[in-house]
Design a protein around this motif. Structure first.
Motif: not given
Length: 215
Positions: A143-167
């Motif tokens: 809530m009103a926060g920022t999460v930064t993920l630093i991952v190696p090249e080639g890693v896939r980032i996906v969003t779960a169908p039930s997630a409520r992740v706007g940005s």
């Protein structure tokens, strides 16, 4: 009990019902690279007097004989603060209430990672981390926060169908020369919710090429 503690307990209860148990990080088998990390820390401790010569030799022998990450972590537990440990066994959820929190270096990433941020900033660096699964679910409560993920090249980032992740800003690069993700590429799945905040996923900066080449 403070309002922050009550909010933390509520969020923890929300996440606990959704996160399955993973094998304990301390029980995972150690690699040669893990042993070398610990041996380097022991050498530094011997060099500045935190360990005697005999203590250093004894712990180095134990490091070479260690079978699990827990065996190795015990050898440096009294030498360095938690954030500087060569191996981090911290399995607690990442939580930031109006502050910054980060987890970096060689740490064990469970298959489900609860991440809670209320007006805070959380950074998860997975570049040197040990993944317990090639499919990691990041359970967000932001809530009103920022999460930064630093991952190696080639890693896939996906969003779960039930997630409520706007940005979500996915800036993870493919490896040089690659035209798509490898079939067995690690997957980071974003679940949960983000309200009034954002998630940024990116690769680490590539080393700059020298302007002067050796002949």
């Amino acid at each position: 009990m403070s309002s922050e503690s009550r909010l933390s307990n509520l969020v923890s209860a929300f996440l606990a019902a959704r996160v399955p148990q993973s094998p304990a990080a301390a029980e995972l088998r150690a690699s040669d690279a893990d042993r070398e990390r610990v041996i380097a820390a022991l050498a530094e401790a011997a060099g500045d007097g935190r360990l005697t010569h005999d203590e250093h030799e004894e712990r180095v022998g134990q490091a070479y004989a260690a079978r699990t990450l827990g065996d190795l972590a015990a050898l440096t537990a009294d030498l360095l603060p938690p954030e500087r440990q060569p191996l981090r066994m911290d399995e607690r959820p990442l939580t930031a209430f109006f502050r910054s929190e980060q987890r970096t270096g060689r740490w064990v990433v469970p298959s489900h990672v609860p991440v809670t941020s209320v007006g805070g900033r959380i950074t998860m660096d997975l570049c040197e981390a040990l993944l317990q699964s090639r499919h990691v679910v990041v359970q967000l409560a932001v809530m009103a926060g920022t999460v930064t993920l630093i991952v190696p090249e080639g890693v896939r980032i996906v969003t779960a169908p039930s997630a409520r992740v706007g940005s979500v800003r996915d800036e993870v690069r493919l490896p040089p020369g690659a035209t798509g993700h490898a079939p067995d590429a690690p997957v980071i799945e974003l679940a949960g919710f983000v309200l009034g905040g954002k998630v940024v996923a990116r690769s680490p900066r590539r080393p700059k090429r020298s302007l002067f080449r050796r002949p």
